[in-house]
Design an enzyme around this catalytic site. Structure first.
Site, mmCIF file in Angstrom:
data_model
loop_
_atom_site.group_PDB
_atom_site.id
_atom_site.type_symbol
_atom_site.label_atom_id
_atom_site.label_comp_id
_atom_site.label_asym_id
_atom_site.label_seq_id
_atom_site.Cartn_x
_atom_site.Cartn_y
_atom_site.Cartn_z
ATOM 1 N N GLU A 155 0.534 -1.327 -0.045
ATOM 2 C CA GLU A 155 -0.342 -0.027 0.392
ATOM 3 C C GLU A 155 0.937 1.777 0.070
ATOM 4 O O GLU A 155 0.561 2.214 0.940
ATOM 5 C CB GLU A 155 -0.838 -0.085 1.024
ATOM 6 C CG GLU A 155 -1.876 -0.947 0.839
ATOM 7 C CD GLU A 155 -3.315 -1.177 1.705
ATOM 8 O OE1 GLU A 155 -2.460 -0.224 3.395
ATOM 9 O OE2 GLU A 155 -3.910 -1.544 1.757
ATOM 10 N N GLU A 311 -7.054 -7.528 -0.468
ATOM 11 C CA GLU A 311 -7.305 -7.156 0.958
ATOM 12 C C GLU A 311 -8.406 -6.985 1.338
ATOM 13 O O GLU A 311 -9.624 -6.632 0.277
ATOM 14 C CB GLU A 311 -6.196 -5.964 1.597
ATOM 15 C CG GLU A 311 -5.033 -6.945 1.697
ATOM 16 C CD GLU A 311 -3.836 -5.705 2.961
ATOM 17 O OE1 GLU A 311 -5.068 -5.162 3.680
ATOM 18 O OE2 GLU A 311 -2.751 -5.888 2.486
HETATM 19 C C1 GAL Z 1 -3.730 -2.709 5.434
HETATM 20 C C2 GAL Z 1 -2.793 -3.373 5.133
HETATM 21 C C3 GAL Z 1 -2.325 -4.587 5.604
HETATM 22 C C4 GAL Z 1 -3.571 -3.998 7.403
HETATM 23 C C5 GAL Z 1 -4.831 -4.089 6.730
HETATM 24 C C6 GAL Z 1 -5.932 -3.793 8.296
HETATM 25 O O1 GAL Z 1 -4.227 -1.299 5.098
HETATM 26 O O2 GAL Z 1 -2.453 -3.158 4.047
HETATM 27 O O3 GAL Z 1 -1.471 -4.615 5.994
HETATM 28 O O4 GAL Z 1 -2.476 -3.297 8.336
HETATM 29 O O5 GAL Z 1 -4.786 -2.588 6.611
HETATM 30 O O6 GAL Z 1 -7.341 -3.632 7.625
#
Ligand code: GAL
Length: 703
Positions: A155, A311
């Site tokens: 990110e 994610e």
């Molecule tokens: C994203 C990040 C992850 C984790 C996740 C939690 O922004 O890439 O590592 O922190 O959020 O929602």
């Protein structure tokens, strides 16, 4: 930029899995993880995203032992890895050795180690160490059979999208030198003769810091561009190492949906596969609407190529003020929504719920309760279901409407000061226009202002504040070929150096749109206005305006289709339509409330001959992915009540295994994935026969 050739993810199935942090757990846990992953249908995990300090405990000395064992164990269990280069956060020793790696905020204050992403994007020291680790990772695992793709950093820009440290300032100067060639060129571009800002040398330039008053807008805009480019440069540097060592392995970095800080058109062009992290807020019953726009962007960034949701949260996150869990069924439908919109899989953050650290209250596929946890039960159920829709992999989403996203205009139109109104928010407008199209039943792609527009019947441009001749030329060609174009207010205002176009707005779009703007007329806070609009059948209605209106004049060859009906602009043109070639261009000089947007955009869709929902709503979403012979129509009921959908002959529900025709009932949070032979595809501009029609009878109208 020409997109790079597509190296696919090395995975022969829809991707299913999540971030895996085995280094937060004793090694005894790993075997159980692998067993439960298999049980849940997991075939891909992302690691080791934040493990640099454990891989390189001493400068230049790498310990891959534990990582070897994890990757081998996963591979023995049939699970592949989305292998992180591990450069998302530097070890403490690097920071103590070189404190200048730490980023500075706008006031020049150094941000202290203690969280992740503790680096300045422009730091040459950080880059040197990150590239050395990348090379070591690539050399170590480049030929491991478990390697499915490279996950570079994590990110970009999440915590540190902009940096004001001395290294960033020096990098900014070099970037400006490359852009403008000479200090005279910069002075001209920045219009420094205003307010005595002339520079004698690049050495005198600083990034825009807290100053005594409004800062030069072009300086601000260039800093936005530079900051996006600085992270892109870092990304590209890692890509170069990976291309050299593992030329056949796909590279990606996980995006953050419609993220203002980075121009994802440029980032996507540098990588093989687009991946996205999406966290729609379960507290918002309509969070699936902006999610659809985000996914439209993801699939469009590489011209319709499948992307991957890398994610999402199985239930609650831990970073909102109030972290509401996902009701039963919501994680499932959210996952299917992403797949409907072109994602070849559904991944999560994270596999096992953390026991410590800032994310211990963040949900995971395997909750604190283990196998009994609701999240594991739902995870395993979804894993089994995805196997049933394997046939959709590789297919592409059909859309006849595209929305223009332009980062320059986003940055320029939302500068912190010196604008006609600080209330006109680029993202809010883009979302409002998309939301109206969503309610009207449209699947919306995203496109650059220069196209390509092939295949679209309607292109909407909520805002194009910074407009060029090249963009105007491409949009004009689209209209002349038969397209319907809709352009929103405050467009065509300035050129890329923030200079107002000669003769005023809409600058290079003036001829196409058939309007001239005389004066911006933003609405005072809390005030609304009205305009009178007649649809194609001549039915008149009053539409509410919010935030913004304009004093415009229509050209003689343009039609005024709506007029302001109150205030100082009463009687003046508000919406203008001009025919050009086989199509038409519409200019909306005001921001409209939702009902008005639906009314006007509905009229445009009608003019394009696209099917419009008779009862607009936002609970039901129908999206079709297609390959050569089959259409896969996803019917997603984001609401909580059952709805009825009319299905044509010959459809087969991949999830239930049933042949369906006639009325199909889809329960609240329910999903159907209907496979049916592709209808003969249609008109010159690429629209196709709508395969399904939502029965209006049981849908909650106007939601
Ligand atoms: C994203 C990040 C992850 C984790 C996740 C939690 O922004 O890439 O590592 O922190 O959020 O929602």
């Amino acid at each position: 930029m020409t997109p790079t050739p597509h190296r696919p993810i090395r995975l022969d199935a829809l991707a299913y899995g999540g971030d895996y942090n085995p280094d937060q757990w004793p090694e005894e846990t790993w075997a159980e993880d692998a067993r439960l992953m298999r049980q849940a249908g997991v075939n891909l995990v992302s690691l080791p995203v934040f493990s640099w300090p454990l891989i390189e405990k001493t400068p230049g000395v790498y310990d891959f032992g534990w990582l070897d064992r994890v990757i081998d164990l996963l591979w023995d269990s049939g699970i592949k890895v989305d292998l992180a280069t591990g450069t998302a956060t530097p070890p403490a020793w690097l920071i103590r050795l070189h404190p200048e790696v730490l980023p500075h905020n706008v006031d020049g204050q150094r941000l202290e180690f203690g969280s992740r992403q503790a680096y300045c994007p422009s730091s040459p020291i950080f880059r040197e160490h990150a590239l050395r680790l990348t090379e070591a990772m690539a050399t170590r695992y480049g030929s491991h059979p478990a390697l499915a793709m490279w996950h570079i950093s994590n990110e970009y820009g999440d915590h540190v999208p902009r940096c004001w440290c001395p290294a960033s300032a020096a990098h900014f100067r070099t970037w400006l030198q490359n852009r403008y060639g000479s200090i005279d060129g910069l002075n001209e571009a920045w219009g420094t003769s205003c307010w005595g800002q002339n520079y004698l040398t690049f050495e005198h330039i600083e990034p825009p810091r807290t100053s005594m008053g409004p800062i030069n807008p072009t300086q601000q805009l260039d800093f936005e561009r530079f900051s996006s480019d600085a992270l892109l440069e870092l990304f590209q540097a890692e890509i170069d190492v990976l291309r050299r060592v593992t030329p056949d392995i796909a590279v990606t970095t996980n995006f953050m949906s419609l993220f203002k800080e980075l121009d994802y058109w440029d980032f996507a062009a540098a990588e093989d596969v687009v991946t996205d992290d999406a966290y729609p807020d379960p507290a918002d019953p309509h969070a699936h609407v902006p999610a659809a726009l985000n996914y439209g962007l993801m699939r469009s960034l590489k011209g319709g190529q499948p992307w991957l949701l890398l994610e999402q949260a199985p239930s609650a996150v831990s970073w909102r003020d109030v972290n509401v869990p996902k009701a039963p069924g919501r994680m499932r439908i959210d996952s299917f929504q992403a797949i409907a919109h072109g994602s070849d899989g559904a991944m999560f953050f994270q596999w096992r719920q953390a026991k410590f650290g800032p994310e211990k209250y963040h949900s995971a596929m395997l909750g604190h309760r283990g196998e009994q946890s609701r999240s594991f039960q739902e995870t395993a159920a979804l894993g089994a279901e995805l196997k049933k829709i394997e046939a959709v992999r590789g297919s592409r989403v059909k859309a006849s409407v595209a929305l223009v996203v332009d980062w320059d205009s986003w940055w320029g139109s939302t500068a912190p000061d010196s604008l006609p109104s600080q209330r006109l928010n680029w993202l809010e407008q883009a979302r409002a226009w998309h939301s109206a199209l969503f309610a009207l039943g449209q699947t919306v792609d995203v496109v650059r202002a220069t196209g390509p527009f092939h295949g679209y019947d309607v292109v909407v441009v909520p805002n194009l504040y910074i407009a060029t001749e090249a963009q105007a030329g491409a949009l004009t060609a689209f209209v002349e070929r038969g397209g319907q174009l809709v352009v929103g207010p405050f467009s065509g205002v300035v050129d890329p150096t923030e200079k107002v176009h000669d003769g005023g707005a809409p600058g290079p779009l003036r001829e196409l749109l058939g309007v001239e703007v005389d004066e911006w007329w933003p609405l005072p806070d809390g005030q609304t206005g009205t305009l009178s609009w007649s649809d194609a059948a001549g039915t008149a209605s009053e539409l509410s305006t919010l935030i913004w209106s304009e004093w415009i004049d229509a050209a003689a060859d343009a039609d005024v289709v709506a007029r302001y009906s109150d205030g100082a602009l009463a009687g003046r043109a508000a919406i203008v339509r001009r025919t050009a070639g086989a199509g038409a261009a519409w200019y909306l000089s005001a921001t409209l409330a939702d009902a008005g947007l639906q009314e006007v955009l509905g009229g445009v869709l009608d003019a394009a001959g696209l099917p419009v929902r008779s009862t607009p709503g936002r609970d039901i979403e129908i999206v079709t992915r297609s390959n050569e012979d089959t259409d896969f129509t996803f019917v997603l009921n984001h609401g909580t009540g059952a709805v009825s959908v009319a299905v044509p002959e010959g459809a087969h529900d991949l999830l239930t295994g049933d042949d369906v025709s006639g009325n199909l009932t889809v329960q609240g949070f329910g999903v159907a994935v209907l496979a049916h032979p592709s209808p003969t595809s249609g008109t010159e501009t690429g629209s196709t026969t709508e395969p399904l029609s939502v029965s209006t009878a049981s849908e909650n109208p106007g939601v």
